[in-house]
Motif scaffolding. Structure first.
Motif, PDB file in Angstrom:
ATOM      1  N   VAL A  83       0.849  -1.191   0.000  1.00 27.51           N
ATOM      2  CA  VAL A  83       0.000   0.000   0.000  1.00 27.51           C
ATOM      3  C   VAL A  83       0.885   1.241   0.000  1.00 27.51           C
ATOM      4  O   VAL A  83       1.666   1.456   0.933  1.00 27.51           O
ATOM      5  CB  VAL A  83      -0.925   0.020   1.241  1.00 27.51           C
ATOM      6  CG1 VAL A  83      -1.872   1.213   1.171  1.00 27.51           C
ATOM      7  CG2 VAL A  83      -1.690  -1.291   1.375  1.00 27.51           C
ATOM      8  N   SER A 100      -5.163   5.622  -0.561  1.00 25.56           N
ATOM      9  CA  SER A 100      -4.040   4.824  -1.059  1.00 25.56           C
ATOM     10  C   SER A 100      -3.733   5.281  -2.487  1.00 25.56           C
ATOM     11  O   SER A 100      -4.637   5.354  -3.322  1.00 25.56           O
ATOM     12  CB  SER A 100      -4.381   3.333  -1.027  1.00 25.56           C
ATOM     13  OG  SER A 100      -5.550   3.072  -1.772  1.00 25.56           O
ATOM     14  N   LEU A 103      -1.766   0.415  -5.062  1.00 30.45           N
ATOM     15  CA  LEU A 103      -2.133  -0.873  -4.457  1.00 30.45           C
ATOM     16  C   LEU A 103      -1.619  -1.986  -5.348  1.00 30.45           C
ATOM     17  O   LEU A 103      -2.043  -2.106  -6.502  1.00 30.45           O
ATOM     18  CB  LEU A 103      -3.650  -0.998  -4.308  1.00 30.45           C
ATOM     19  CG  LEU A 103      -4.337  -0.293  -3.140  1.00 30.45           C
ATOM     20  CD1 LEU A 103      -5.847  -0.490  -3.241  1.00 30.45           C
ATOM     21  CD2 LEU A 103      -3.829  -0.812  -1.813  1.00 30.45           C
ATOM     22  N   THR A 149      -8.658  -1.360   3.751  1.00 26.63           N
ATOM     23  CA  THR A 149      -8.054  -1.638   2.445  1.00 26.63           C
ATOM     24  C   THR A 149      -7.837  -3.133   2.264  1.00 26.63           C
ATOM     25  O   THR A 149      -8.145  -3.697   1.205  1.00 26.63           O
ATOM     26  CB  THR A 149      -6.709  -0.894   2.312  1.00 26.63           C
ATOM     27  OG1 THR A 149      -6.936   0.512   2.452  1.00 26.63           O
ATOM     28  CG2 THR A 149      -6.067  -1.165   0.966  1.00 26.63           C
ATOM     29  N   ARG A 166       2.900  -1.081   4.212  1.00 26.96           N
ATOM     30  CA  ARG A 166       2.440   0.273   3.885  1.00 26.96           C
ATOM     31  C   ARG A 166       3.635   1.218   3.899  1.00 26.96           C
ATOM     32  O   ARG A 166       4.368   1.284   4.880  1.00 26.96           O
ATOM     33  CB  ARG A 166       1.390   0.745   4.883  1.00 26.96           C
ATOM     34  CG  ARG A 166       0.694   2.051   4.469  1.00 26.96           C
ATOM     35  CD  ARG A 166      -0.266   2.539   5.529  1.00 26.96           C
ATOM     36  NE  ARG A 166       0.437   3.104   6.674  1.00 26.96           N
ATOM     37  CZ  ARG A 166       0.077   2.923   7.942  1.00 26.96           C
ATOM     38  NH1 ARG A 166      -0.945   2.161   8.239  1.00 26.96           N
ATOM     39  NH2 ARG A 166       0.771   3.480   8.924  1.00 26.96           N
TER      40      ARG A 166
END
Length: 354
Positions: A83, A100, A103, A149, A166
Motif C-alpha cells: 500500500v 491509497s 495498491l 483496504t 504500507r
C-alpha cells in the motif's frame, strides 16, 4: 659443493618469501572475512531493530478470515499487499486517513518460488466492506485505514491477504536513492513534465530505458494523466521489479545500511523480522520469476464522477490465477510460458507480462 650451498640458500630465501606472502594473504583473507561477518551481523541487527519499529499489527486481526490458521512463509504460499500512501504534511491527512495512491498485491508460491503481481487501479469501482457499498478502492484507506483496504482487496479477489506493507512517498524516494537509482524502461507515450513529491512540476519524464532517481521514480509511479490508470499500474509493477532486481544485486550489498535507514519510520508492516527472513529463499538463486497481471476494465462517467469499472471476466480470470498460485484451488494452467491457454487468458481480458 659451494654451488649446492648457494642453491640451497636461494631456495630457502624463495621458500621464506613465498611463506611470507602466503601468511600475508591468509591474514588479509581472515581480516576480510571478519569484516564481512561483522558487517553482516551489524546489518542484520540494524534490520531487526528497524522492523521492530515498523511492526504494526491490525487490531483484532491475528489472521485473515479466509484462513483457518496463520501461515508460515517458510513452508506456505502467502500473499502480501503493498500500500502506497501520501501522508505528507501538505495533505494533512495522516497515515491512516489518507487515500491509497498505489495498491499492488503479490502472491508467492513456496514450491516453485514464483511471484504473481497484480496492480489494482486506484479508481476501481468495488465493494468496500467498511462502509457497505461500492466506491473507488482508493477511498477504502480513507474510510478505515489499512484494515479497510485489506478487507476490500480480500473481497475483490476472494483470497486471503496474509501480510501488508504500507509505505509513504518519503520511504519510496529514499530507498531508490539509497540503491543509487534504478534502471527502468519508461513506458510513456511522450516526454512531459510531472509533479514531484512536493506537487511542483519539476520532474521531466522521457520514454525509453534510463536510470531514475527516487523523485523521478515516484513521479513515474504516480503519473496517469497522459494515458490511463491501467498503464499507471503497469509502470508501478515495472518499478517494483526494478527495485527488487537492484536490491538483490551484489553491488547493493554495501548500500543495505542506507536502505534500512531510508525505511525508518516511513514503513509499517505486520511481518516480523523472522517472517521476512523466510523470504530469502525466493532470492537465493537470483530474482524469482515475477508474472504481472493487469485488471482490464473501462472508464465510466455515467454518474458524473469518474470510476474505473472492472471487466468481470477479467476479474474472474485474475481471481482464478491468484487462487491457483496460492494453492487454494487446483492449478489448471501455466501462465509462465507462451501457450494457447495463455493467449486465451489474455483474450479473456487478463494482461500477462513476464
Amino acid at each position: 659443493m659451494k654451488r649446492s650451498k648457494t642453491h640451497n640458500v636461494k631456495k630457502k630465501k624463495k621458500s621464506t618469501k613465498f611463506s611470507l606472502i602466503l601468511k600475508v594473504l591468509l591474514l588479509l583473507s581472515a581480516s576480510l572475512l571478519i569484516c564481512v561477518t561483522a558487517y553482516g551481523v551489524y546489518i542484520t541487527k540494524k534490520a531487526e531493530f528497524a522492523v521492530k519499529d515498523s511492526y504494526e499489527v491490525i487490531e483484532d486481526r491475528p489472521v485473515s478470515e479466509k484462513r483457518e490458521a496463520k501461515v508460515e512463509p517458510i513452508q506456505d504460499n502467502v500473499s502480501i499487499l503493498f500500500v502506497g500512501v501520501d501522508d505528507s504534511e501538505k495533505r494533512g491527512q495522516g497515515a491512516e486517513n489518507s487515500r491509497s495512491d498505489a495498491l499492488l498485491l503479490a502472491t508467492l508460491n513456496n514450491d516453485d518460488k514464483t511471484v504473481k503481481l497484480v496492480s489494482i487501479p486506484r479508481d476501481s469501482y468495488v465493494y468496500i466492506p467498511e462502509i457497505g457499498y461500492n466506491d473507488k478502492i482508493t477511498h477504502a484507506h480513507a474510510f478505515g485505514g489499512t484494515r479497510a483496504t485489506i478487507e476490500t482487496v480480500e473481497e475483490l479477489f476472494d483470497i486471503p491477504v496474509d501480510y501488508y506493507v504500507r509505505m509513504n512517498f518519503d520511504a519510496f524516494i529514499d530507498v531508490v536513492d539509497a540503491l543509487g537509482g534504478i534502471e527502468v524502461d519508461v513506458d510513456i507515450p511522450y516526454a512531459f513534465t510531472e509533479k514531484d513529491e512536493n506537487d511542483r512540476y519539476t520532474v521531466k519524464l522521457e520514454p525509453g530505458l534510463q536510470q531514475l532517481n527516487g523523485s523521478q521514480a515516484l513521479s513515474l509511479a504516480r503519473t496517469r494523466k497522459h494515458d490511463s490508470d491501467v498503464m499507471r499500474g503497469k509502470r508501478q509493477q515495472d518499478i517494483l521489479k526494478a527495485i527488487a532486481k537492484k536490491a538483490a544485486s551484489v553491488s547493493s550489498i554495501t548500500k543495505y545500511d542506507d536502505i534500512i535507514e531510508a525505511i525508518g519510520d516511513n514503513m509499517k508492516t505486520d511481518m516480523t523480522f523472522d517472517e521476512m527472513k523466510s523470504f530469502i529463499s525466493y532470492v537465493s538463486k537470483g530474482i524469482p520469476q515475477i508474472d504481472t497481471l493487469t485488471l482490464q476494465g473501462y472508464d465510466d462517467m455515467s454518474t458524473g464522477v469518474y470510476y474505473y469499472q472492472l471487466d468481470q471476466e477479467s476479474l474472474s480470470e485474475t481471481q482464478h490465477i491468484l487462487k491457483s498460485h496460492l494453492g487454494l484451488i487446483p492449478d489448471t494452467s501455466d501462465i509462465s510460458s507462451t501457450t494457447p491457454e495463455n493467449e486465451n487468458a489474455a483474450e479473456a481480458g487478463v494482461s500477462l507480462n513476464n
